[in-house]
Design a protein around this motif. Structure first.
Motif, PDB file in Angstrom:
ATOM      1  N   GLY A  72       0.804  -1.221   0.000  1.00  0.00           N
ATOM      2  CA  GLY A  72       0.000   0.000   0.000  1.00  0.00           C
ATOM      3  C   GLY A  72       0.836   1.269   0.000  1.00  0.00           C
ATOM      4  N   ILE A  73       0.227   2.348   0.482  1.00  0.00           N
ATOM      5  CA  ILE A  73       0.838   3.679   0.306  1.00  0.00           C
ATOM      6  C   ILE A  73       2.139   3.866   1.093  1.00  0.00           C
ATOM      7  N   HIS A  74       2.389   3.010   2.080  1.00  0.00           N
ATOM      8  CA  HIS A  74       3.613   3.161   2.877  1.00  0.00           C
ATOM      9  C   HIS A  74       4.705   2.174   2.476  1.00  0.00           C
ATOM     10  N   ARG A  75       4.595   1.594   1.275  1.00  0.00           N
ATOM     11  CA  ARG A  75       5.664   0.688   0.812  1.00  0.00           C
ATOM     12  C   ARG A  75       7.025   1.350   1.110  1.00  0.00           C
ATOM     13  N   CYS A  76       7.940   0.571   1.684  1.00  0.00           N
ATOM     14  CA  CYS A  76       9.236   1.107   2.083  1.00  0.00           C
ATOM     15  C   CYS A  76       9.844   1.960   0.978  1.00  0.00           C
ATOM     16  N   ALA A  77      10.071   3.238   1.270  1.00  0.00           N
ATOM     17  CA  ALA A  77      10.592   4.153   0.247  1.00  0.00           C
ATOM     18  C   ALA A  77      12.009   3.760  -0.167  1.00  0.00           C
ATOM     19  N   GLY A  78      12.754   3.135   0.738  1.00  0.00           N
ATOM     20  CA  GLY A  78      14.147   2.804   0.442  1.00  0.00           C
ATOM     21  C   GLY A  78      14.343   1.389  -0.083  1.00  0.00           C
ATOM     22  N   SER A  79      13.266   0.749  -0.528  1.00  0.00           N
ATOM     23  CA  SER A  79      13.362  -0.676  -0.880  1.00  0.00           C
ATOM     24  C   SER A  79      14.392  -0.953  -1.972  1.00  0.00           C
ATOM     25  N   ASN A  80      14.495  -0.072  -2.963  1.00  0.00           N
ATOM     26  CA  ASN A  80      15.455  -0.336  -4.053  1.00  0.00           C
ATOM     27  C   ASN A  80      16.902  -0.231  -3.575  1.00  0.00           C
ATOM     28  N   LEU A  81      17.132   0.683  -2.639  1.00  0.00           N
ATOM     29  CA  LEU A  81      18.469   0.805  -2.066  1.00  0.00           C
ATOM     30  C   LEU A  81      18.778  -0.409  -1.185  1.00  0.00           C
ATOM     31  N   ALA A  82      17.792  -0.838  -0.398  1.00  0.00           N
ATOM     32  CA  ALA A  82      17.988  -1.996   0.478  1.00  0.00           C
ATOM     33  C   ALA A  82      18.322  -3.245  -0.339  1.00  0.00           C
ATOM     34  N   ARG A  83      17.575  -3.458  -1.413  1.00  0.00           N
ATOM     35  CA  ARG A  83      17.840  -4.604  -2.302  1.00  0.00           C
ATOM     36  C   ARG A  83      19.258  -4.561  -2.857  1.00  0.00           C
ATOM     37  N   LEU A  84      19.648  -3.365  -3.295  1.00  0.00           N
ATOM     38  CA  LEU A  84      20.987  -3.212  -3.874  1.00  0.00           C
ATOM     39  C   LEU A  84      22.052  -3.552  -2.832  1.00  0.00           C
ATOM     40  N   GLU A  85      21.892  -3.011  -1.626  1.00  0.00           N
ATOM     41  CA  GLU A  85      22.882  -3.266  -0.569  1.00  0.00           C
ATOM     42  C   GLU A  85      22.932  -4.750  -0.228  1.00  0.00           C
ATOM     43  N   LEU A  86      21.764  -5.384  -0.131  1.00  0.00           N
ATOM     44  CA  LEU A  86      21.712  -6.804   0.213  1.00  0.00           C
ATOM     45  C   LEU A  86      22.405  -7.647  -0.861  1.00  0.00           C
ATOM     46  N   ARG A  87      22.090  -7.384  -2.114  1.00  0.00           N
ATOM     47  CA  ARG A  87      22.686  -8.160  -3.203  1.00  0.00           C
ATOM     48  C   ARG A  87      24.201  -7.955  -3.255  1.00  0.00           C
ATOM     49  N   VAL A  88      24.640  -6.704  -3.196  1.00  0.00           N
ATOM     50  CA  VAL A  88      26.074  -6.425  -3.302  1.00  0.00           C
ATOM     51  C   VAL A  88      26.824  -6.996  -2.101  1.00  0.00           C
ATOM     52  N   ALA A  89      26.236  -6.899  -0.910  1.00  0.00           N
ATOM     53  CA  ALA A  89      26.891  -7.441   0.291  1.00  0.00           C
ATOM     54  C   ALA A  89      27.074  -8.949   0.159  1.00  0.00           C
ATOM     55  N   LEU A  90      26.041  -9.636  -0.303  1.00  0.00           N
ATOM     56  CA  LEU A  90      26.133 -11.097  -0.426  1.00  0.00           C
ATOM     57  C   LEU A  90      27.072 -11.486  -1.565  1.00  0.00           C
ATOM     58  N   GLN A  91      26.927 -10.824  -2.706  1.00  0.00           N
ATOM     59  CA  GLN A  91      27.777 -11.163  -3.857  1.00  0.00           C
ATOM     60  C   GLN A  91      29.252 -10.969  -3.528  1.00  0.00           C
ATOM     61  N   THR A  92      29.559  -9.838  -2.902  1.00  0.00           N
ATOM     62  CA  THR A  92      30.960  -9.525  -2.630  1.00  0.00           C
ATOM     63  C   THR A  92      31.553 -10.548  -1.659  1.00  0.00           C
ATOM     64  N   TRP A  93      30.795 -10.866  -0.602  1.00  0.00           N
ATOM     65  CA  TRP A  93      31.274 -11.872   0.360  1.00  0.00           C
ATOM     66  C   TRP A  93      31.476 -13.219  -0.337  1.00  0.00           C
ATOM     67  N   LEU A  94      30.483 -13.659  -1.101  1.00  0.00           N
ATOM     68  CA  LEU A  94      30.552 -14.997  -1.711  1.00  0.00           C
ATOM     69  C   LEU A  94      31.662 -15.094  -2.757  1.00  0.00           C
ATOM     70  N   GLU A  95      31.987 -13.973  -3.390  1.00  0.00           N
ATOM     71  CA  GLU A  95      33.117 -13.980  -4.332  1.00  0.00           C
ATOM     72  C   GLU A  95      34.438 -14.136  -3.590  1.00  0.00           C
ATOM     73  N   ARG A  96      34.579 -13.408  -2.498  1.00  0.00           N
ATOM     74  CA  ARG A  96      35.844 -13.413  -1.753  1.00  0.00           C
ATOM     75  C   ARG A  96      35.966 -14.623  -0.833  1.00  0.00           C
ATOM     76  N   ILE A  97      34.836 -15.021  -0.221  1.00  0.00           N
ATOM     77  CA  ILE A  97      34.844 -16.105   0.773  1.00  0.00           C
ATOM     78  C   ILE A  97      33.748 -17.105   0.377  1.00  0.00           C
ATOM     79  N   PRO A  98      34.037 -17.934  -0.635  1.00  0.00           N
ATOM     80  CA  PRO A  98      32.964 -18.812  -1.133  1.00  0.00           C
ATOM     81  C   PRO A  98      32.531 -19.876  -0.126  1.00  0.00           C
ATOM     82  N   GLU A  99      33.453 -20.319   0.732  1.00  0.00           N
ATOM     83  CA  GLU A  99      33.100 -21.364   1.699  1.00  0.00           C
ATOM     84  C   GLU A  99      33.296 -20.847   3.120  1.00  0.00           C
ATOM     85  N   PHE A 100      32.254 -20.955   3.924  1.00  0.00           N
ATOM     86  CA  PHE A 100      32.346 -20.525   5.324  1.00  0.00           C
ATOM     87  C   PHE A 100      31.219 -21.192   6.098  1.00  0.00           C
ATOM     88  N   GLU A 101      31.377 -21.237   7.428  1.00  0.00           N
ATOM     89  CA  GLU A 101      30.324 -21.848   8.246  1.00  0.00           C
ATOM     90  C   GLU A 101      30.272 -21.193   9.616  1.00  0.00           C
TER      91      GLU A 101
END
Lengths: 402, 64
Positions: free
Chosen positions: A349-378
Motif C-alpha cells: 500500500g501507500i507506505h511501501r518502504c521508500a528505500g526498498s530499491n536501495l535496500a535490495r541493492l545493498e543486500l545483493r552487493v553485500a552477499l555477492q561480494t562476500w561470496l566472491e571473496r569467501i565462497p566457503e564458510f560456516e
C-alpha cells in the motif's frame, strides 16, 4: 513483575514479542498463532496490541490506511516525553504521515530512491564491502553481523546524506536506541534527541554554506505550494534515513549471511547460476523480512471478528505474513528460484518502504561480494548467535570461520 | 498477450521490473512503467506471468 518478565500463558491472548524465545526465533510463535483459532492474537503487555499473522489480514490492514493510521508506527508506545518539547513535531515522514500530507511527504523523497537513482551507489557499496572483508579475510574468522553487515547500510546512508563517515558509531548507537532497545524509554528518548540535535547542526551549517549536489541542502530548498518545507520535515526525513535505513537493512544482510553460512547448496547454486540473483534476493527478503510496523486504529471497528477500539495498536508482522502457507508453498523453505512471490517484506500500500530499491541493492552487493571473496564458510557455533527482535529482527553476533 | 497496469494500485515495489525488465521499468518516482504497450513477444510471456504473480498490489492484468 514487568511485562518482559512474566511467563507467557496463552500466546493468542498474552504474546510477548520481547520474550527471549520470540526475539531469537519468532517464526514458530507466528505459526502457532496463525494456525490457532485466533490468528489475530492480542496481548495486554506494553499497553496492549493486536498481532495479525495471516498474509491476507496483514495486507488488508496495510491497505486500509484510513482505519489503520500511521500516527504511531513503533511496536511500543512512545517514549516518555516524546510528545513534549521543541522536537515533538519531528517525526519520520513519510512513514509517520497520513494523507493528505503523506502524499507530498513521500513524493519529495521518492525520486532519490528510484532504481535508476540508487544505481549510482553500487560501485561505492562494493568498494566498502571489499574494504570490510580486507580487514578480516586473513584471520579465517569474522563476525558476519558486527564486522560486516552492521557497517554497510550506515556508511551508504551517511554518504547519501552527505555527512562524515566518522559518525558511524554514534549513528549505530542512536539507531539501536531508537529501534532495538525500545523497552528502555529513557534510552529511546536520548537517542531521538541526539539524532535531531545532530541534524539541526547539519542544517545550520548548510544554511550558512549551502552545498552543491547535497541531499540535505536540496531538502531545505524544496518548496511546496510556493513555500519552503518546514524545518520539522527536513529533520524528520533525516531521522527517517537513519532509523529506517540502517538497522533494517543491516538486519536483513545479517540474516542472509547466517543463512548462507548454513547452506552450502545455496552458495553453490548462486555460484553456478548467477542469473538467479534477482529472484534469490526476493526470496531471502521474503523469508528473512526484518521489519514489523505498527498502526493505530482510528475508530472502533470489528476486524475479522476482533473488537478493535480507537487508539488500539496493531502490529503488522510482515515476517509472519511472508511465511503464511495460504500464500506461499513450503513457506519456511528458501527456494532461490521461487516463481510466485508476492512478499511484503517492504510492506504494502501507500507506505511501501521508500528505500526498498536501495535496500535490495545493498543486500545483493553485500552477499555477492562476500561470496566472491569467501565462497566457503560456516558458523563457528550456532548456539552463540545472538539476535535483536521486536521491531527489527536480525543477528547481532554471528561468528563464522573460513 | 498484452499487459495492463493499474497505476493507482501500483506503489512502486518494482517486483515486475525485476521479473520482466524488458516489459516493465521505473518512472521518475520508482513506480512501474510499461515499456511494451502493444503485443508482448512470445519469448517474454513466462517473465510477464511471473511479473503478474509477484506484484504485491495485484496491479498487473494480462490480456490474452
Amino acid at each position: 513483575m514487568t511485562d518482559t518478565q512474566k511467563p507467557v500463558t496463552d500466546i493468542t491472548t498474552d504474546y510477548d514479542i520481547f520474550a527471549p524465545d520470540f526475539i531469537n526465533n519468532p517464526y514458530p510463535r507466528y505459526t502457532e498463532i496463525r494456525e490457532s483459532k485466533c490468528p489475530i492474537a492480542h496481548t495486554e503487555r506494553y499497553e496492549g496490541s493486536w498481532l495479525p499473522t495471516r498474509y491476507d489480514d496483514v495486507v488488508a490492514i496495510a491497505q486500509e490506511y484510513e482505519t489503520f493510521t500511521s500516527r504511531q508506527i513503533l511496536v511500543m508506545p512512545p517514549a516518555n516525553g516524546r510528545s513534549e518539547g521543541p522536537y515533538a513535531a519531528v517525526g519520520a515522514p513519510p512513514i509517520t504521515s497520513d494523507p493528505p500530507d503523506h502524499h507530498w511527504h513521500r513524493r519529495l523523497i521518492l525520486p532519490v530512491f528510484a532504481p535508476q537513482a540508487v544505481a549510482q551507489y553500487e560501485p561505492g557499496t562494493r568498494d566498502l564491502c571489499n574494504a570490510l572483508i580486507d580487514e578480516f579475510i586473513d584471520k579465517g574468522v569474522a563476525d558476519a553481523a558486527s564486522d560486516y553487515a552492521q557497517h554497510i547500510p550506515v556508511r551508504v546512508i551517511s554518504k547519501m546524506l552527505g555527512v562524515p563517515l566518522t559518525m558511524e558509531d554514534e549513528f549505530t548507537d542512536w539507531v539501536r536506541g531508537a529501534l532495538e532497545n525500545i523497552t528502555d524509554s529513557e534510552r529511546r528518548m536520548k537517542s531521538f534527541r541526539s539524532i535531531v540535535e545532530y541534524f539541526i547542526g547539519e542544517v545550520q551549517s548548510r544554511a550558512a554554506n549551502p552545498r552543491e549536489d547535497d541531499f540535505i541542502t536540496q531538502l531545505m530548498n524544496t518548496e511546496v505550494e510556493g513555500k519552503k518545507v518546514p524545518i520539522e520535515y527536513v529533520l524528520g526525513v533525516c531521522n527517517l534515513m537513519l532509523v529506517a535505513g540502517i538497522d533494517t537493512t543491516w538486519s536483513a544482510i545479517g540474516s542472509c549471511m547466517w543463512h548462507m553460512a548454513q547452506h552450502p547448496e545455496h552458495r553453490k547454486q548462486l555460484r553456478e547460476h548467477p542469473d538467479l540473483w534477482p529472484t534469490a534476493v526476493e526470496e531471502l527478503l521474503r523469508v528473512y523480512a526484518p521489519v514489523t510496523m505498527a498502526r493505530i486504529v482510528d475508530h472502533d471497528i470489528e476486524f475479522q471478528g476482533c473488537p478493535m477500539k480507537a487508539g488500539d495498536r496493531v502490529l503488522m508482522a510482515f515476517p509472519a505474513a511472508n511465511r503464511d502457507p495460504r500464500q506461499f508453498e513450503n513457506p519456511d523453505e528458501v527456494i532461490l528460484d521461487r516463481q510466485n512471490n508476492r512478499h511484503v517484506a517492504f510492506g504494502s500500500g501507500i507506505h511501501r518502504c521508500a528505500g526498498s530499491n536501495l535496500a535490495r541493492l545493498e543486500l545483493r552487493v553485500a552477499l555477492q561480494t562476500w561470496l566472491e571473496r569467501i565462497p566457503e564458510f560456516e558458523l563457528i557455533d550456532p548456539s552463540s548467535v545472538t539476535w535483536a527482535g521486536g521491531q527489527v529482527h536480525g543477528p547481532r553476533k554471528c561468528m563464522v570461520k573460513f | 498477450m498484452k499487459v495492463l497496469l493499474d497505476y493507482d494500485s501500483c506503489h512502486g515495489h518494482q517486483m515486475c521490473a525485476i521479473a520482466a525488465p524488458e516489459v516493465f521499468g521505473s518512472d521518475e518516482i520508482g513506480n512501474a512503467k510499461v515499456l511494451i504497450t502493444g503485443e508482448i513477444p512470445a519469448a517474454l510471456h513466462i517473465k510477464v506471468r511471473r511479473a503478474e504473480s509477484n506484484c504485491p498490489e495485484r496491479a498487473i492484468t494480462i490480456i490474452e
